[in-house]
Motif scaffolding. Structure first.
Motif, PDB file in Angstrom:
ATOM      1  N   CYS A 174      -8.318   0.726   0.037  1.00 35.90           N
ATOM      2  CA  CYS A 174      -8.210  -0.674  -0.332  1.00 35.90           C
ATOM      3  C   CYS A 174      -9.615  -1.269  -0.370  1.00 35.90           C
ATOM      4  O   CYS A 174     -10.500  -0.837   0.356  1.00 35.90           O
ATOM      5  N   ALA A 194       3.855  -2.546  -9.142  1.00 37.08           N
ATOM      6  CA  ALA A 194       4.165  -2.520  -7.711  1.00 37.08           C
ATOM      7  C   ALA A 194       2.901  -2.335  -6.890  1.00 37.08           C
ATOM      8  O   ALA A 194       2.671  -3.044  -5.902  1.00 37.08           O
ATOM      9  N   LEU A 195       2.064  -1.407  -7.326  1.00 37.11           N
ATOM     10  CA  LEU A 195       0.852  -1.118  -6.568  1.00 37.11           C
ATOM     11  C   LEU A 195      -0.129  -2.279  -6.618  1.00 37.11           C
ATOM     12  O   LEU A 195      -0.793  -2.596  -5.635  1.00 37.11           O
ATOM     13  N   ARG A 244       0.656  -5.377  -6.886  1.00 36.19           N
ATOM     14  CA  ARG A 244       1.159  -6.413  -5.992  1.00 36.19           C
ATOM     15  C   ARG A 244       0.809  -6.076  -4.547  1.00 36.19           C
ATOM     16  O   ARG A 244       0.361  -6.927  -3.790  1.00 36.19           O
ATOM     17  N   MET A 245       0.991  -4.817  -4.202  1.00 41.53           N
ATOM     18  CA  MET A 245       0.645  -4.402  -2.842  1.00 41.53           C
ATOM     19  C   MET A 245      -0.844  -4.607  -2.572  1.00 41.53           C
ATOM     20  O   MET A 245      -1.239  -4.960  -1.457  1.00 41.53           O
ATOM     21  N   LEU A 256       3.041   7.044  -0.660  1.00 42.73           N
ATOM     22  CA  LEU A 256       3.377   6.133  -1.748  1.00 42.73           C
ATOM     23  C   LEU A 256       4.376   6.762  -2.699  1.00 42.73           C
ATOM     24  O   LEU A 256       5.300   6.104  -3.186  1.00 42.73           O
ATOM     25  N   ASP A 260      -1.716  -8.603  -2.234  1.00 40.25           N
ATOM     26  CA  ASP A 260      -1.334  -9.258  -0.975  1.00 40.25           C
ATOM     27  C   ASP A 260      -1.715  -8.428   0.249  1.00 40.25           C
ATOM     28  O   ASP A 260      -1.194  -8.654   1.334  1.00 40.25           O
ATOM     29  N   SER A 294      -1.039  -5.492   1.251  1.00 40.45           N
ATOM     30  CA  SER A 294      -0.131  -4.560   1.912  1.00 40.45           C
ATOM     31  C   SER A 294      -0.918  -3.321   2.304  1.00 40.45           C
ATOM     32  O   SER A 294      -0.604  -2.652   3.281  1.00 40.45           O
ATOM     33  N   PHE A 295      -1.926  -3.032   1.512  1.00 37.02           N
ATOM     34  CA  PHE A 295      -2.940  -2.079   1.956  1.00 37.02           C
ATOM     35  C   PHE A 295      -3.959  -2.891   2.752  1.00 37.02           C
ATOM     36  O   PHE A 295      -4.551  -3.840   2.229  1.00 37.02           O
ATOM     37  N   TYR A 350      -4.816 -14.040  -2.208  1.00 37.94           N
ATOM     38  CA  TYR A 350      -4.442 -14.014  -0.799  1.00 37.94           C
ATOM     39  C   TYR A 350      -5.253 -15.027   0.003  1.00 37.94           C
ATOM     40  O   TYR A 350      -4.709 -15.737   0.850  1.00 37.94           O
ATOM     41  N   GLN A 354       7.728   6.641  -1.183  1.00 39.15           N
ATOM     42  CA  GLN A 354       8.126   5.239  -1.063  1.00 39.15           C
ATOM     43  C   GLN A 354       8.533   4.653  -2.421  1.00 39.15           C
ATOM     44  O   GLN A 354       9.486   3.894  -2.518  1.00 39.15           O
TER      45      GLN A 354
END
Lengths: 229, 229
Positions: free
Chosen positions: A69, A14-15, A17-18, A35, A21, A23-24, A160, A38
DNA sequence: TAATGCAAAACTGTATACAGAGATGAGCGC
DNA sequence: GCGCTCATCTCTGTATACAGTTTTGCATTA
């Protein structure tokens, strides 16, 4: 056999993927507690996953300040593309020298089968996924797990931007055909055991998009900081 | 300004050193509690460091069973050497195309200065350190941080075998001169901006030791499982 | 003797607590 | 109004506890 994936693996996926893309947001600090709630876990396994992502180049870590990030700059993208060239050019050389005849044939068949999708596909994400899949499989023909691993890491880190670059390209006009024929030229060279030719094709193929990807950094920032339309 | 290094960094460094020199035996399970007492810390930061080492390829992780040392096989060593070729050949190409004139001169000077040490040095570890330093600096001439990072990782993972290979080489006769002149030929090609020549020299230089290193795996096992004489 | 099953020990996975460092913002002086 | 200081709040770094799982070793049986 359902529970093949442990919790920490779930968090790690999950992290990552974040992170891939964005998300961070670039350079943004990552709040572990947030986190944790979440993702419904405690901070301990979250931090373990974050540490892996640091080692893989997705995040950075500052002692006493926590995780951040990775930043996003044209220079970095340039570096990553050059690294891709290093990995993929050597991989294709090895594939041409020793790739299994059968495996090459299989890949050629697959490329032919999905060629229509390349040219018709309007969904840029799907197109990118097909492109990545081809490169990954080609790299696998080298029989070198380390090169494959490096490529997977690089792909995740530039995905990305490749997506943005590809979108812009498609906005100008359909480019699926260009991509599929480039792939075919590379694979043809491999099939005829022409290492030098395959290397040259691969290098040109990657470098052709390098400028586009570095230019995409500006658009990336725009997309990341603008609310969804 | 003494405390520039945090505790987790200290642990990470210590554990990576243990991993590089196979203080953890190949495929052996790693006992977190034992490490915690040994390194005077609790399991939490130890596990964070271990997770980074997993991501860097020094260790593996099995859910529910814990951390293990990476295995040691001729195939793996072959993969790592091929990856080194990929990284260093491209790095030297970039160095030849755009390396700073001044930096190249500095490196040439340094190589000349320590050439006597190469040829006289009886301490194999020192010789290996000099060799690694040259390759690292040459890679830095490419100006690509990602390639530098990849090379650093690969170096750490094959150091133990390179040491064994180099020892055997030195047992036959002094090889410092061979090494230094190979380095000089590569750097000369870079200096005269002959990318193709530099690439060929670099490839040959690395591949020349590839077989030796894979053969050294057997000796490595012997050394790791035999008590110090 | 070899194989099997079971119970105890050892170890991992993760939540939680707390100390200390870093960030934030209000209030004060200039 | 601007900057500085200090108090407060937040967040990180790590120890510890405990539940659950895996491993180990012994005893029993064929």
């Amino acid at each position: 056999m359902a529970k093949t994936e442990s919790n920490v693996d779930r968090l790690y996926d999950a992290l990552r993927r974040m992170a891939t893309d964005f998300s961070f947001k670039p350079d943004a600090r990552i709040n572990e507690s947030a986190l944790a709630t979440q993702l419904d876990a405690s901070r301990t396994p979250i931090r373990e996953a974050l540490n892996r992502l640091v080692a893989e180049g997705f995040l950075t870590f500052q002692s006493g300040r926590g995780f951040f990030c990775r930043s996003l700059s044209p220079e970095l993208v340039m570096d990553l593309y050059e690294a891709r060239v290093a990995v993929e050019v050597e991989a294709v050389r090895l594939a041409a020298r020793r790739g299994d005849e059968r495996d090459i044939a299989v890949l050629m068949q697959e490329l032919e089968d999905i060629a229509p999708d390349y040219t018709s596909e309007a969904d840029t994400e799907a197109l990118l996924a097909m492109d990545e899949r081809f490169h990954t499989q080609l790299c696998a023909l080298s029989g070198n797990a380390e090169l494959a691993r490096m490529l997977a890491n690089l792909n995740d880190r530039i995905r990305y931007l490749r997506l943005i670059d590809l979108r812009r390209l498609q906005a100008i006009g359909p480019h699926g055909q260009t991509m599929v024929s480039a792939h075919q030229r590379i694979l043809d060279a491999v099939a005829r055991r022409d290492a030098e030719g395959a290397m040259a094709e691969m290098r040109a193929h990657i470098e052709r998009r390098r400028e586009g990807a570095t230019k995409a950094v500006r658009d990336a920032y725009a997309q990341l900081y603008v609310p969804e339309h």
